[in-house]
Design a protein around this motif. Sequence first.
Motif, PDB file in Angstrom:
ATOM      1  N   SER A  48       0.823  -1.209   0.000  1.00  0.00           N
ATOM      2  CA  SER A  48       0.000   0.000   0.000  1.00  0.00           C
ATOM      3  C   SER A  48       0.848   1.247   0.000  1.00  0.00           C
ATOM      4  O   SER A  48       0.468   2.250  -0.584  1.00  0.00           O
ATOM      5  CB  SER A  48      -0.971   0.083   1.155  1.00  0.00           C
ATOM      6  N   TRP A  49       2.023   1.188   0.643  1.00  0.00           N
ATOM      7  CA  TRP A  49       2.938   2.340   0.604  1.00  0.00           C
ATOM      8  C   TRP A  49       3.451   2.542  -0.819  1.00  0.00           C
ATOM      9  O   TRP A  49       3.591   3.666  -1.277  1.00  0.00           O
ATOM     10  CB  TRP A  49       4.097   2.138   1.579  1.00  0.00           C
ATOM     11  N   GLY A  50       3.739   1.448  -1.517  1.00  0.00           N
ATOM     12  CA  GLY A  50       4.174   1.544  -2.911  1.00  0.00           C
ATOM     13  C   GLY A  50       3.078   2.098  -3.801  1.00  0.00           C
ATOM     14  O   GLY A  50       3.339   2.920  -4.683  1.00  0.00           O
ATOM     15  N   LEU A  51       1.847   1.675  -3.572  1.00  0.00           N
ATOM     16  CA  LEU A  51       0.717   2.176  -4.341  1.00  0.00           C
ATOM     17  C   LEU A  51       0.509   3.671  -4.088  1.00  0.00           C
ATOM     18  O   LEU A  51       0.275   4.438  -5.026  1.00  0.00           O
ATOM     19  CB  LEU A  51      -0.544   1.393  -3.984  1.00  0.00           C
ATOM     20  N   VAL A  56       1.306   9.413  -5.939  1.00  0.00           N
ATOM     21  CA  VAL A  56       1.949  10.720  -5.773  1.00  0.00           C
ATOM     22  C   VAL A  56       2.860  11.020  -6.966  1.00  0.00           C
ATOM     23  O   VAL A  56       2.880  12.141  -7.486  1.00  0.00           O
ATOM     24  CB  VAL A  56       2.725  10.789  -4.443  1.00  0.00           C
ATOM     25  N   ALA A  57       3.607  10.018  -7.423  1.00  0.00           N
ATOM     26  CA  ALA A  57       4.494  10.209  -8.575  1.00  0.00           C
ATOM     27  C   ALA A  57       3.698  10.521  -9.842  1.00  0.00           C
ATOM     28  O   ALA A  57       4.104  11.368 -10.646  1.00  0.00           O
ATOM     29  CB  ALA A  57       5.352   8.965  -8.786  1.00  0.00           C
ATOM     30  N   ALA A  58       2.562   9.862 -10.024  1.00  0.00           N
ATOM     31  CA  ALA A  58       1.730  10.120 -11.201  1.00  0.00           C
ATOM     32  C   ALA A  58       1.168  11.541 -11.170  1.00  0.00           C
ATOM     33  O   ALA A  58       1.142  12.226 -12.205  1.00  0.00           O
ATOM     34  CB  ALA A  58       0.594   9.095 -11.273  1.00  0.00           C
ATOM     35  N   ILE A  59       0.753  12.005 -10.003  1.00  0.00           N
ATOM     36  CA  ILE A  59       0.237  13.373  -9.892  1.00  0.00           C
ATOM     37  C   ILE A  59       1.351  14.381 -10.153  1.00  0.00           C
ATOM     38  O   ILE A  59       1.151  15.377 -10.872  1.00  0.00           O
ATOM     39  CB  ILE A  59      -0.409  13.587  -8.513  1.00  0.00           C
ATOM     40  N   ALA A  61       4.060  13.925 -11.966  1.00  0.00           N
ATOM     41  CA  ALA A  61       4.379  13.867 -13.390  1.00  0.00           C
ATOM     42  C   ALA A  61       3.345  14.635 -14.201  1.00  0.00           C
ATOM     43  O   ALA A  61       3.693  15.347 -15.154  1.00  0.00           O
ATOM     44  CB  ALA A  61       4.459  12.421 -13.856  1.00  0.00           C
ATOM     45  N   PHE A  62       2.090  14.541 -13.841  1.00  0.00           N
ATOM     46  CA  PHE A  62       1.033  15.273 -14.539  1.00  0.00           C
ATOM     47  C   PHE A  62       1.223  16.780 -14.384  1.00  0.00           C
ATOM     48  O   PHE A  62       1.089  17.533 -15.351  1.00  0.00           O
ATOM     49  CB  PHE A  62      -0.339  14.848 -14.010  1.00  0.00           C
ATOM     50  N   VAL A  63       1.542  17.223 -13.171  1.00  0.00           N
ATOM     51  CA  VAL A  63       1.768  18.651 -12.925  1.00  0.00           C
ATOM     52  C   VAL A  63       2.953  19.153 -13.734  1.00  0.00           C
ATOM     53  O   VAL A  63       2.891  20.220 -14.367  1.00  0.00           O
ATOM     54  CB  VAL A  63       1.959  18.930 -11.419  1.00  0.00           C
ATOM     55  N   VAL A  64       4.038  18.398 -13.764  1.00  0.00           N
ATOM     56  CA  VAL A  64       5.216  18.787 -14.539  1.00  0.00           C
ATOM     57  C   VAL A  64       4.874  18.825 -16.028  1.00  0.00           C
ATOM     58  O   VAL A  64       5.260  19.760 -16.744  1.00  0.00           O
ATOM     59  CB  VAL A  64       6.394  17.832 -14.269  1.00  0.00           C
ATOM     60  N   LEU A  65       4.141  17.848 -16.517  1.00  0.00           N
ATOM     61  CA  LEU A  65       3.743  17.804 -17.922  1.00  0.00           C
ATOM     62  C   LEU A  65       2.899  19.019 -18.291  1.00  0.00           C
ATOM     63  O   LEU A  65       3.121  19.642 -19.341  1.00  0.00           O
ATOM     64  CB  LEU A  65       2.982  16.513 -18.218  1.00  0.00           C
ATOM     65  N   VAL A  66       1.960  19.381 -17.451  1.00  0.00           N
ATOM     66  CA  VAL A  66       1.118  20.551 -17.717  1.00  0.00           C
ATOM     67  C   VAL A  66       1.961  21.823 -17.723  1.00  0.00           C
ATOM     68  O   VAL A  66       1.781  22.698 -18.581  1.00  0.00           O
ATOM     69  CB  VAL A  66      -0.029  20.634 -16.689  1.00  0.00           C
ATOM     70  N   GLU A  67       2.887  21.933 -16.789  1.00  0.00           N
ATOM     71  CA  GLU A  67       3.772  23.099 -16.747  1.00  0.00           C
ATOM     72  C   GLU A  67       4.613  23.218 -18.021  1.00  0.00           C
ATOM     73  O   GLU A  67       4.786  24.302 -18.559  1.00  0.00           O
ATOM     74  CB  GLU A  67       4.697  23.036 -15.528  1.00  0.00           C
ATOM     75  N   VAL A  68       5.133  22.102 -18.493  1.00  0.00           N
ATOM     76  CA  VAL A  68       5.982  22.111 -19.694  1.00  0.00           C
ATOM     77  C   VAL A  68       5.158  22.425 -20.939  1.00  0.00           C
ATOM     78  O   VAL A  68       5.577  23.196 -21.801  1.00  0.00           O
ATOM     79  CB  VAL A  68       6.718  20.761 -19.845  1.00  0.00           C
ATOM     80  N   LEU A  69       3.967  21.865 -21.048  1.00  0.00           N
ATOM     81  CA  LEU A  69       3.148  22.075 -22.236  1.00  0.00           C
ATOM     82  C   LEU A  69       2.576  23.478 -22.336  1.00  0.00           C
ATOM     83  O   LEU A  69       2.360  23.986 -23.439  1.00  0.00           O
ATOM     84  CB  LEU A  69       2.003  21.059 -22.264  1.00  0.00           C
ATOM     85  N   PHE A  70       2.316  24.139 -21.222  1.00  0.00           N
ATOM     86  CA  PHE A  70       1.667  25.448 -21.253  1.00  0.00           C
ATOM     87  C   PHE A  70       2.623  26.597 -20.984  1.00  0.00           C
ATOM     88  O   PHE A  70       2.198  27.667 -20.600  1.00  0.00           O
ATOM     89  CB  PHE A  70       0.495  25.479 -20.277  1.00  0.00           C
ATOM     90  N   ARG A  71       3.893  26.399 -21.210  1.00  0.00           N
ATOM     91  CA  ARG A  71       4.862  27.513 -21.099  1.00  0.00           C
ATOM     92  C   ARG A  71       4.918  28.293 -22.344  1.00  0.00           C
ATOM     93  O   ARG A  71       4.739  27.956 -23.415  1.00  0.00           O
ATOM     94  CB  ARG A  71       6.245  26.955 -20.781  1.00  0.00           C
TER      95      ARG A  71
END
Length: 71
Positions: A48-51, A56-59, A61-71
């Motif tokens: 469950s800790w791994g899950l 958290v890692a997926a969220i 990554a999504f935030v970083v992706l949005v930041e990179v795409l909308f610069r």
Amino acid sequence: MTASSALDYDDDELWRLGVFYVNREDSSVVVPRRFGIGWAMNWGNPKSWGLAALLVAAIAAFVVLVEVLFR
């Protein structure tokens, strides 16, 4: 699993603050919620800790992706 060996998910000793299920002997990653509808994580199981870390890692990554795409 027989009725005598069934795990008691409603045992007060297994719930911290009434909402966090912690049982190292239970191999389940998620268990039925104590109150209401849904599921709760078994924080005594390392999976469950791994899950949670994966979520958290997926969220992040999504935030970083949005930041990179909308610069």
